[in-house]
Design a protein around this motif. Sequence first.
Motif, short mmCIF file in Angstrom:
data_model
loop_
_atom_site.label_atom_id
_atom_site.label_comp_id
_atom_site.label_asym_id
_atom_site.label_seq_id
_atom_site.Cartn_x
_atom_site.Cartn_y
_atom_site.Cartn_z
N SER A 1 0.82 -1.21 0.00
CA SER A 1 0.00 0.00 0.00
C SER A 1 0.85 1.26 0.00
O SER A 1 0.42 2.31 -0.45
CB SER A 1 -0.93 0.00 1.22
N GLY B 1 3.72 1.33 -1.64
CA GLY B 1 4.50 1.28 -2.87
C GLY B 1 5.76 0.46 -2.76
O GLY B 1 6.43 0.22 -3.76
N ARG C 1 -2.15 -3.44 -20.12
CA ARG C 1 -1.64 -3.16 -18.77
C ARG C 1 -0.33 -3.88 -18.48
O ARG C 1 0.23 -3.71 -17.39
CB ARG C 1 -2.68 -3.58 -17.72
N SER D 1 -1.68 -1.18 -12.85
CA SER D 1 -3.09 -1.02 -12.51
C SER D 1 -3.80 -0.33 -13.67
O SER D 1 -3.14 0.22 -14.56
CB SER D 1 -3.23 -0.16 -11.25
N ALA E 1 -5.06 2.43 -13.74
CA ALA E 1 -4.66 3.84 -13.73
C ALA E 1 -3.21 4.04 -14.14
O ALA E 1 -2.74 5.18 -14.22
CB ALA E 1 -4.88 4.43 -12.33
N ALA F 1 -0.40 2.52 -12.61
CA ALA F 1 0.60 2.36 -11.56
C ALA F 1 1.22 0.96 -11.65
O ALA F 1 0.49 -0.03 -11.75
CB ALA F 1 -0.04 2.54 -10.19
N VAL G 1 2.30 -2.39 -10.35
CA VAL G 1 1.91 -3.08 -9.12
C VAL G 1 2.51 -4.47 -8.98
O VAL G 1 2.47 -5.05 -7.90
CB VAL G 1 0.37 -3.15 -8.98
N THR H 1 -2.74 -0.04 -5.79
CA THR H 1 -2.16 1.17 -6.35
C THR H 1 -0.70 1.23 -5.91
O THR H 1 -0.25 0.43 -5.09
CB THR H 1 -2.90 2.43 -5.85
N ASN H 2 0.02 2.18 -6.47
CA ASN H 2 1.43 2.34 -6.10
C ASN H 2 1.75 3.83 -6.03
O ASN H 2 2.14 4.44 -7.03
CB ASN H 2 2.34 1.64 -7.11
N PRO H 3 1.59 4.43 -4.85
CA PRO H 3 1.77 5.87 -4.74
C PRO H 3 3.21 6.33 -4.89
O PRO H 3 3.47 7.52 -5.07
CB PRO H 3 1.25 6.17 -3.32
N SER I 1 2.58 7.36 -12.58
CA SER I 1 1.53 6.69 -13.33
C SER I 1 1.93 6.66 -14.80
O SER I 1 2.35 7.67 -15.37
CB SER I 1 0.20 7.43 -13.17
N ARG J 1 0.11 5.41 -17.99
CA ARG J 1 -1.04 4.85 -18.70
C ARG J 1 -0.60 4.32 -20.07
O ARG J 1 0.22 4.93 -20.75
CB ARG J 1 -2.13 5.89 -18.88
#
Length: 341
Positions: free
Chosen positions: A77, A79, A256, A276, A278, A280, A282, A323-325, A329, A331
């Motif tokens: 969570s 990252g 992806r 992900s 979005a 990210a 993962v 997710t990976n903060p 990102s 895409r």
Amino acid sequence: MTNRVNRRTALGIGGAATAGAVLGLGSPAVAAPGGGAASDPQEEPLGTPRDKVALAYRVEKTRAGGNWYSYITVASSSGAAQVAAEENADTVVEAYSVNKIAVATAVLDKVDRGLLTLDQRVDVTAAIVVPGGDGIFSLDNAYPSSVTLGHVLAALLTVSDDTAVRLCGLVAPAAEINQILVAKGFPNTQVEPVANPNRFFLGTSTARETHNLLQALVGGTLLSPASTTFLLNLLRAPIAFNDGIRRTMSSDDRARIATKAGWFADARHEAGIIFSPAGAPVLTYVLFADGQADPDNFGATHPAVQARAALGPKFLAAVNGLTNPSAPSRRPRRYQPTNGG
């Protein structure tokens, strides 16, 4: 090749008990209370995404048999990369076409330093074309010709073109590629020089180093932003390798995944990154495998390739919602088929 396989076979790698010990998952089957029948490992309780990935890996690689050299991580969570599978991760193996990512990295490093440009042209002569191998250069029968360096890299990483390797050697000799990779922290990820300084065999790596190279790429520390985007777009392209991890997926799910496979003799390798929706990163996987049955089969029904095809949907399901903060990102490009015109 024979000595390499025999040496690895002698290590006794590949059994279910070995996998359980390496992954820290205990025995492959759990005895039922009262001495009843052992449970199927696929029915063991599942927990975190990392647990699900670890179990999927254990089941499928055991089913395929042979020897595995693997390193798989899942983003937490925060990252941070959590290890889901680690098996012979520091064993130096022939990486085959997976090392085309490393070759492209060296070429793009020279682009980033202003020594090359993607629109510069390289000559394609009949003498440089590899006959009978993978790719498209050996099919057009129109030499001499010239193409841009960007075209070369696109062929190298999507249809895994063998002639594209030689074309990269024209602008990045073997010794220079190896120096660049060492400077970036990958001393075991090296091409193998030959007498001609502009040609080479694709050489070696370890599962850990290939994993770390992919993590550096997606983290933006390997190449410039422009080169990073260029390389990831190639690895995520619809025409990139679809027999393994991406085989039984929708076009959106395939987009992806950035992936590169390699195959030669009895080896069937694949390495890549799952994002992900979005964008990210993962999950990062490196699955080097050899010693399975049917070594002359380079198609989708080879046991190791079938194992990876089964793992793809399981990996996606395991990381759904992650997710990976800590990472940018990225895409994928939108797939837009056309009908000519």
